[in-house]
Design a protein around this motif. Sequence first.
Motif, PDB file in Angstrom:
ATOM      1  N   ASN A 123     -31.671 -30.848  -8.376  1.00 56.97           N
ATOM      2  CA  ASN A 123     -31.080 -29.922  -9.343  1.00 56.97           C
ATOM      3  C   ASN A 123     -31.775 -28.564  -9.306  1.00 56.97           C
ATOM      4  O   ASN A 123     -31.127 -27.515  -9.426  1.00 56.97           O
ATOM      5  N   ILE A 124     -33.083 -28.567  -9.166  1.00 59.64           N
ATOM      6  CA  ILE A 124     -33.815 -27.290  -9.088  1.00 59.64           C
ATOM      7  C   ILE A 124     -33.415 -26.526  -7.836  1.00 59.64           C
ATOM      8  O   ILE A 124     -33.122 -25.323  -7.874  1.00 59.64           O
ATOM      9  N   VAL A 125     -33.370 -27.237  -6.710  1.00 58.32           N
ATOM     10  CA  VAL A 125     -33.062 -26.580  -5.427  1.00 58.32           C
ATOM     11  C   VAL A 125     -31.607 -26.135  -5.398  1.00 58.32           C
ATOM     12  O   VAL A 125     -31.290 -24.981  -5.076  1.00 58.32           O
ATOM     13  N   ASP A 126     -30.681 -27.044  -5.734  1.00 61.34           N
ATOM     14  CA  ASP A 126     -29.252 -26.737  -5.644  1.00 61.34           C
ATOM     15  C   ASP A 126     -28.808 -25.760  -6.725  1.00 61.34           C
ATOM     16  O   ASP A 126     -27.774 -25.106  -6.585  1.00 61.34           O
ATOM     17  N   GLY A 127     -29.584 -25.672  -7.794  1.00 64.70           N
ATOM     18  CA  GLY A 127     -29.215 -24.770  -8.885  1.00 64.70           C
ATOM     19  C   GLY A 127     -29.421 -23.311  -8.559  1.00 64.70           C
ATOM     20  O   GLY A 127     -28.959 -22.440  -9.302  1.00 64.70           O
ATOM     21  N   GLY A 128     -30.146 -23.021  -7.482  1.00 70.18           N
ATOM     22  CA  GLY A 128     -30.311 -21.632  -7.059  1.00 70.18           C
ATOM     23  C   GLY A 128     -31.546 -20.957  -7.602  1.00 70.18           C
ATOM     24  O   GLY A 128     -31.632 -19.720  -7.593  1.00 70.18           O
ATOM     25  N   PHE A 129     -32.552 -21.726  -8.073  1.00 73.88           N
ATOM     26  CA  PHE A 129     -33.784 -21.126  -8.568  1.00 73.88           C
ATOM     27  C   PHE A 129     -34.411 -20.272  -7.474  1.00 73.88           C
ATOM     28  O   PHE A 129     -34.590 -20.714  -6.345  1.00 73.88           O
ATOM     29  N   LYS A 130     -34.732 -19.044  -7.818  1.00 77.93           N
ATOM     30  CA  LYS A 130     -35.198 -18.074  -6.813  1.00 77.93           C
ATOM     31  C   LYS A 130     -36.714 -18.087  -6.619  1.00 77.93           C
ATOM     32  O   LYS A 130     -37.221 -17.433  -5.707  1.00 77.93           O
ATOM     33  N   GLY A 131     -37.443 -18.808  -7.454  1.00 77.89           N
ATOM     34  CA  GLY A 131     -38.887 -18.872  -7.272  1.00 77.89           C
ATOM     35  C   GLY A 131     -39.273 -19.897  -6.217  1.00 77.89           C
ATOM     36  O   GLY A 131     -38.436 -20.521  -5.567  1.00 77.89           O
ATOM     37  N   ALA A 132     -40.582 -20.081  -6.096  1.00 73.19           N
ATOM     38  CA  ALA A 132     -41.099 -21.064  -5.134  1.00 73.19           C
ATOM     39  C   ALA A 132     -41.033 -22.464  -5.737  1.00 73.19           C
ATOM     40  O   ALA A 132     -41.341 -22.653  -6.922  1.00 73.19           O
ATOM     41  N   VAL A 133     -40.635 -23.447  -4.933  1.00 78.54           N
ATOM     42  CA  VAL A 133     -40.529 -24.831  -5.379  1.00 78.54           C
ATOM     43  C   VAL A 133     -41.291 -25.712  -4.399  1.00 78.54           C
ATOM     44  O   VAL A 133     -41.144 -25.573  -3.168  1.00 78.54           O
ATOM     45  N   TYR A 134     -42.091 -26.640  -4.926  1.00 78.25           N
ATOM     46  CA  TYR A 134     -42.863 -27.563  -4.099  1.00 78.25           C
ATOM     47  C   TYR A 134     -42.667 -28.983  -4.627  1.00 78.25           C
ATOM     48  O   TYR A 134     -42.545 -29.213  -5.839  1.00 78.25           O
ATOM     49  N   ALA A 135     -42.653 -29.929  -3.709  1.00 73.57           N
ATOM     50  CA  ALA A 135     -42.672 -31.347  -4.066  1.00 73.57           C
ATOM     51  C   ALA A 135     -44.081 -31.872  -3.852  1.00 73.57           C
ATOM     52  O   ALA A 135     -44.766 -31.466  -2.897  1.00 73.57           O
ATOM     53  N   ALA A 142     -34.278 -27.761 -14.397  1.00 75.16           N
ATOM     54  CA  ALA A 142     -35.313 -28.777 -14.192  1.00 75.16           C
ATOM     55  C   ALA A 142     -35.015 -29.983 -15.068  1.00 75.16           C
ATOM     56  O   ALA A 142     -35.810 -30.394 -15.911  1.00 75.16           O
ATOM     57  N   THR A 143     -33.811 -30.538 -14.881  1.00 75.57           N
ATOM     58  CA  THR A 143     -33.397 -31.750 -15.587  1.00 75.57           C
ATOM     59  C   THR A 143     -32.871 -32.736 -14.538  1.00 75.57           C
ATOM     60  O   THR A 143     -32.637 -32.366 -13.375  1.00 75.57           O
ATOM     61  N   PHE A 144     -32.641 -33.965 -14.975  1.00 71.90           N
ATOM     62  CA  PHE A 144     -31.969 -34.911 -14.074  1.00 71.90           C
ATOM     63  C   PHE A 144     -30.563 -35.213 -14.590  1.00 71.90           C
ATOM     64  O   PHE A 144     -30.001 -36.284 -14.384  1.00 71.90           O
ATOM     65  N   GLY A 145     -29.969 -34.217 -15.299  1.00 75.25           N
ATOM     66  CA  GLY A 145     -28.600 -34.358 -15.769  1.00 75.25           C
ATOM     67  C   GLY A 145     -27.609 -34.307 -14.621  1.00 75.25           C
ATOM     68  O   GLY A 145     -27.866 -33.723 -13.565  1.00 75.25           O
ATOM     69  N   ALA A 146     -26.426 -34.896 -14.845  1.00 76.17           N
ATOM     70  CA  ALA A 146     -25.403 -34.946 -13.797  1.00 76.17           C
ATOM     71  C   ALA A 146     -24.686 -33.616 -13.653  1.00 76.17           C
ATOM     72  O   ALA A 146     -24.176 -33.294 -12.578  1.00 76.17           O
ATOM     73  N   ARG A 147     -24.619 -32.825 -14.739  1.00 74.59           N
ATOM     74  CA  ARG A 147     -23.907 -31.543 -14.678  1.00 74.59           C
ATOM     75  C   ARG A 147     -24.873 -30.403 -14.919  1.00 74.59           C
ATOM     76  O   ARG A 147     -25.664 -30.430 -15.856  1.00 74.59           O
ATOM     77  N   ARG A 148     -24.776 -29.387 -14.084  1.00 76.07           N
ATOM     78  CA  ARG A 148     -25.619 -28.217 -14.231  1.00 76.07           C
ATOM     79  C   ARG A 148     -25.087 -27.370 -15.385  1.00 76.07           C
ATOM     80  O   ARG A 148     -23.881 -27.134 -15.476  1.00 76.07           O
ATOM     81  N   LEU A 150     -24.172 -32.304 -25.074  1.00 68.73           N
ATOM     82  CA  LEU A 150     -24.049 -30.916 -25.495  1.00 68.73           C
ATOM     83  C   LEU A 150     -23.891 -29.973 -24.299  1.00 68.73           C
ATOM     84  O   LEU A 150     -23.093 -29.028 -24.339  1.00 68.73           O
ATOM     85  N   ILE A 151     -24.644 -30.213 -23.235  1.00 67.00           N
ATOM     86  CA  ILE A 151     -24.477 -29.394 -22.034  1.00 67.00           C
ATOM     87  C   ILE A 151     -23.047 -29.499 -21.522  1.00 67.00           C
ATOM     88  O   ILE A 151     -22.404 -28.496 -21.164  1.00 67.00           O
ATOM     89  N   GLU A 152     -22.518 -30.722 -21.484  1.00 72.15           N
ATOM     90  CA  GLU A 152     -21.154 -30.938 -21.008  1.00 72.15           C
ATOM     91  C   GLU A 152     -20.139 -30.197 -21.869  1.00 72.15           C
ATOM     92  O   GLU A 152     -19.268 -29.481 -21.359  1.00 72.15           O
ATOM     93  N   GLU A 153     -20.239 -30.350 -23.186  1.00 70.32           N
ATOM     94  CA  GLU A 153     -19.254 -29.750 -24.085  1.00 70.32           C
ATOM     95  C   GLU A 153     -19.347 -28.229 -24.108  1.00 70.32           C
ATOM     96  O   GLU A 153     -18.338 -27.529 -24.061  1.00 70.32           O
ATOM     97  N   LEU A 154     -20.551 -27.696 -24.202  1.00 72.17           N
ATOM     98  CA  LEU A 154     -20.714 -26.239 -24.242  1.00 72.17           C
ATOM     99  C   LEU A 154     -20.292 -25.595 -22.928  1.00 72.17           C
ATOM    100  O   LEU A 154     -19.723 -24.494 -22.913  1.00 72.17           O
ATOM    101  N   SER A 155     -20.528 -26.277 -21.827  1.00 69.12           N
ATOM    102  CA  SER A 155     -20.097 -25.761 -20.525  1.00 69.12           C
ATOM    103  C   SER A 155     -18.579 -25.820 -20.415  1.00 69.12           C
ATOM    104  O   SER A 155     -17.934 -24.871 -19.947  1.00 69.12           O
ATOM    105  N   ARG A 156     -17.975 -26.930 -20.848  1.00 68.77           N
ATOM    106  CA  ARG A 156     -16.514 -27.068 -20.793  1.00 68.77           C
ATOM    107  C   ARG A 156     -15.810 -26.011 -21.622  1.00 68.77           C
ATOM    108  O   ARG A 156     -14.771 -25.467 -21.227  1.00 68.77           O
ATOM    109  N   LEU A 157     -16.367 -25.683 -22.779  1.00 68.46           N
ATOM    110  CA  LEU A 157     -15.752 -24.709 -23.673  1.00 68.46           C
ATOM    111  C   LEU A 157     -15.953 -23.274 -23.215  1.00 68.46           C
ATOM    112  O   LEU A 157     -15.360 -22.355 -23.790  1.00 68.46           O
ATOM    113  N   GLY A 158     -16.794 -23.072 -22.207  1.00 72.83           N
ATOM    114  CA  GLY A 158     -17.056 -21.722 -21.740  1.00 72.83           C
ATOM    115  C   GLY A 158     -18.100 -20.989 -22.563  1.00 72.83           C
ATOM    116  O   GLY A 158     -18.369 -19.806 -22.320  1.00 72.83           O
TER     117      GLY A 158
END
Length: 882
Positions: free
Chosen positions: A222-234, A330-336, A355-363
């Motif tokens: 989610n961090i990588v695919d979300g487009g975070f522009k900083g440095a990320v390490y595992a 930085a979550t393990f949610g299914a929807r960004r 809440l993430i799902e509903e607020l995102s769906r409503l725009g």
Amino acid sequence: MTEPLSGARAFALLTDGTQIEIGRLGAADLDAVRELHDGLSEESRHLRFFGLNRAMAGQVAARVCRAGGDARDHAALGAWLRGELIGMAEYEPTGVPGQVEIAIAVADRMHRRGVGTLLLEHLGSLARANGIVAFHADTLPENSSMLRVFADAGLSPRQRMSHGVVELTMPLVPDDGYLDAVAERERRADVASLEPLLRPRVVAVIGASRRRGTVGAELLRNIVDGGFKGAVYAVNPHCAGSDMHGVPCVATLADLPEPPDLAVVTVPGYAVPGVAAACGRSGTSALVVISSGLTAEQGRGLLAACREHGMRLVGPNCLGIANTGIWLDATFGARRPVPGIAGVAVQSGGVGVALIEELSRLGIGVSTFASVGDKYDVSANDLLMWWESDETTRLGVLHVESFGNPRKFARTARRVAARMPLLTVLAGRSAPGTRAAASHTAAAATPELTRRALFEQAGVVATDDLGELVDAAALLATQPPPAGPRVAVVSNAGGAGVLAADACADAGLTVPVLDAATRRALAGMLPVCAAAANPVDTTAAVSAEVFQDALDLVAADASVDAVLALVAPTALGDLRGALGGIGKPLAAVVLGQAETVTVNERGVPCYAYPENAARALAHAWTYARGRNVPRDAPPALPGLHPQEAAGVIAGYLAGAPDGGWLPPVDTFRLLESYGLPMAPWCWARTEDEVVAAARELGVPVALKAHVSGVVHKTAAGALELGLDGEDAVRAAFARLSGRFGGDLGGMLVQAMAGEGVEVLCGAVQDEVFGAVVIFGAGGVDTDALADRAARLAPLTAREADELIRAPRLSALLLGHPARPPGDVAGLREVLLRLSRLVADHPGITELDLNPTIVRPDGVMAVDARVRLAPRRAWDPYLRRLR
């Protein structure tokens, strides 16, 4: 609740977000205090001591760290950073009762970072807890930094020049000016401390995994695919030296090329304390601990590591965090989360996903999200302050199951609510799990009642369920708040319009008659069979253009604050295109709509049912009404004698250190010390004393037997009423004596009060919420009626009036043709005095004035119970971390 400093250290934030420890200084700190003064520059020693030489540092340290003594005369606090003493503050007696002289010293390298101000706040809190009412300080005129500390503290210092020295006197009164100054300092420091957490530049995922479907893998993706522009390490010792989901993986934190601002921890619970300590040693600034199942010992180890190394902590047992402004998920949610305007803080990860799902769906979208989990450190209070400082966030959504500091939450939320709507769902409303109550007041203080009281006073809109919260969010995020509760209903289906009008009335809104000019204009544009009253029935035959014109016309009516538009799609035309901006709040209902609520392309919330729309409008009005109410302070009340009350409490607890029910005479003395009106009374033990007391009071009288363990006198048969004449008094005495025998401890003889409305005025000291005032229906049926409301003490005059109006019985107090109005002003005074009594004296754990009789000519309590327990004073506004 956190208690005042008494040996244990507290953690707090400096201006730049750095964590320090503050605690009492003692003999063990002698060397540290001497080294602090040894290290002061010549200029600092001159300004602090008017010319202290280095040889005197040991003498100062010995005086500051001396053992014993009374905290009412002497106390000293130290501030530590990573184990080094960087500042100290002390007070000594001045010879003026209630006043002490203070002195502050801060290491040169720590100047202008807020050390002195923070020490002053903590020293003031300690002094107030020990009965000190004013600070005195002598400062050289050229000591501008210390003069600024005193001026900015909010204590309204009075100063004068004497022999080239500035003499300052500061009253230790935590009024609104002082609390506002403290809150602003806390906001700045808190936001600075959250920067590495919510705006990190470097993120490390500890416990990252290659295996899909695991928390470590999905969170990293989610961090990588979300487009975070900083440095990320595992970080995973089993995969070191290769890429993991597109980012480099190292074995340990020590192998990272740079210290992470934020570390997200997904290792098993047993490993969390060690990982946290390693993060601290590596220079990590903030942790998000996803891991769950920590034991109490492991939890203590985690928090200790965060405090030792100055790291802010979210979790453990959480979903994670997100900041869409920097594309960090930085979550393990299914929807960004979709970027947007809503800040979201939840304890439950599942609620967060919804809440993430509903607020995102409503725009509406999300600006920042935090699942705080078990809330070891970062809480809803922190997120409120972040949103207040964040230009993107315009709506706050909270799901709070527990409160670490409800008083501070209320004050912070009210300040933030003046800028944006705050919404929550009432979690934990049910009564199961509450303790068995020994008084009517304690029985009344249910979780729902106290939570509603907190949210109402905080200006937070509280909904009963999650769906209702989403409905309200859709309206408040897209429409301006209404100026009042008056709603016009416009529909193309007459029956549905009537249902909508009923829903508005059920939600506490009004459906006013439209202005005559508006009705004539509507009649001129609508079909002959249309209804131009309110609700307006346009009939199904109108076009979208005519329907839009009708909405505009109704919205322009001065008697309308908001519009509820209801459309039923028919074969004659689709009116959904007419639902657009009208200059006033608009909630639409689209019958047959699949989703409960949507937001159309013109930014109008569309609901499936009129009840949902009406409740959303009611919540919007609740927010608007609360936002526009001016903030006031508890009023000054004459005739309060807190020292007398403290003496009664201390005297009882000296003989009963575990607490208990206060005897009748002490109970009445305690209540009368704060001017609470009690029915005239006398205490008697023998038959002749009872008769003499009745003669002194005048008849008729009541006899109340005092029997240890009996709280509800009516149920126990310990009450005789309406005794008129000596014979009746003697006969009643004989009955009570025969009933209780040797258990009878005495009798309260009390003048009978006249008839009036019987109410309950009471208070409890809640373990979470502090002093809570309860008001509602009184008498023997109080628990059966369950008609009551609550507010947190101390009350303002406005809050007392709200409390009186909240229960259904308020209609009796305000009067009707068959009953004159009661003395509402006198009842307000009773509630204000009661609230001050329990706020000033936390040892009062339960207080019942039941019944209190409200008559047209006055208010009088005819029965009272008070339970005491040993409790320390607590300062809810002191700056400190959890």
